[in-house]
Write an enzyme that holds these catalytic residues in place. Structure first.
Site, PDB file in Angstrom:
ATOM      1  N   SER A 102       0.839  -1.198   0.000  1.00 26.53           N
ATOM      2  CA  SER A 102       0.000   0.000   0.000  1.00 26.53           C
ATOM      3  C   SER A 102       0.872   1.245   0.000  1.00 26.53           C
ATOM      4  CB  SER A 102      -0.904   0.028   1.239  1.00 26.53           C
ATOM      5  OG  SER A 102      -1.593   1.260   1.314  1.00 26.53           O
ATOM      6  N   THR A 138       7.136   2.786   4.303  1.00 25.59           N
ATOM      7  CA  THR A 138       8.113   2.088   3.466  1.00 25.59           C
ATOM      8  C   THR A 138       7.714   2.135   1.995  1.00 25.59           C
ATOM      9  OG1 THR A 138       8.610   0.630   5.323  1.00 25.59           O
ATOM     10  CG2 THR A 138       9.393  -0.065   3.155  1.00 25.59           C
ATOM     11  N   CYS A 139       6.456   1.889   1.708  1.00 28.79           N
ATOM     12  CA  CYS A 139       5.987   1.928   0.311  1.00 28.79           C
ATOM     13  C   CYS A 139       6.112   3.333  -0.265  1.00 28.79           C
ATOM     14  CB  CYS A 139       4.547   1.439   0.217  1.00 28.79           C
ATOM     15  SG  CYS A 139       4.310  -0.275   0.717  1.00 28.79           S
ATOM     16  N   ALA A 140       5.773   4.323   0.518  1.00 34.07           N
ATOM     17  CA  ALA A 140       5.883   5.716   0.067  1.00 34.07           C
ATOM     18  C   ALA A 140       7.345   6.066  -0.207  1.00 34.07           C
ATOM     19  CB  ALA A 140       5.277   6.653   1.107  1.00 34.07           C
ATOM     20  N   THR A 147       8.540   4.326  -3.427  1.00 29.05           N
ATOM     21  CA  THR A 147       7.992   4.958  -4.632  1.00 29.05           C
ATOM     22  C   THR A 147       8.693   6.284  -4.905  1.00 29.05           C
ATOM     23  OG1 THR A 147       5.882   3.851  -4.242  1.00 29.05           O
ATOM     24  CG2 THR A 147       5.861   5.732  -5.756  1.00 29.05           C
TER      25      THR A 147
END
Length: 169
Positions: free
Chosen positions: A54, A59-61, A64
């Site tokens: 998500s 971490t995903c942000a 990206t």
């Protein structure tokens, strides 16, 4: 059957297990404009296919944002980050974070990409989300790099992925 970890707990991944040298399957996700986004297969550019649980996690942000910066000067590469976020949330994330050098897509409808690439988490607290993974696909549609991050809360090996892109034909 592949596995990954979520905070030290083993998580089973389902879908087709792919490896370097395999043909990257064509799979469809949903873009922020609600149109289909197709990844995999042969294309005129190298593909960087990234799956994350998500965009609404630190971490995903961070991942990206980092790939957005890193692929800025790589005009040979088409980069797509795929999560289970709704397209509206993904669009808002891109607008807020200034993501302009890559595309984001959602796999929320049928989980086609996650199943085709063998990264769908099948149990645990994140069941139904995608594992953190990176695939580099050359122009012929062959996977030349694969990383399923062993701990889903950790970031991938950016340098190895970028080296794979630069070495791909």
């Amino acid at each position: 059957m592949q596995t990954t970890m979520f905070k030290g707990t083993t998580v089973k991944l389902v879908g087709d297990e792919l490896n370097v040298g395999d043909k990257a399957p064509v799979a469809t996700a949903t873009g922020v404009d609600l149109n289909d986004v197709e990844v995999g297969g042969a294309k005129d550019r190298i593909q960087l296919i990234i799956t994350v649980p998500s965009l609404d996690t630190a971490t995903c942000a961070a991942e990206t944002r980092k790939f957005n910066e890193d692929v800025n000067n790589l005009d040979i590469c088409e980069t797509t980050v795929i999560s289970m976020d709704l397209p509206f949330a993904a669009d808002r994330f891109c607008s807020t974070e200034g993501i302009e050098n890559l595309s984001v897509a959602s796999d929320y409808i049928n989980k086609d990409v996650s199943r085709a690439y063998g990264v769908l988490m099948d149990d645990g607290k994140l069941k139904g989300l995608s594992a953190r993974a990176v695939f580099v696909v050359d122009r012929s549609g062959t996977i030349v790099y694969k990383e399923i991050v062993p701990e889903v809360t950790a970031e991938p090996n950016y340098e190895a992925a970028l080296d794979a892109i630069k070495g791909a034909r």
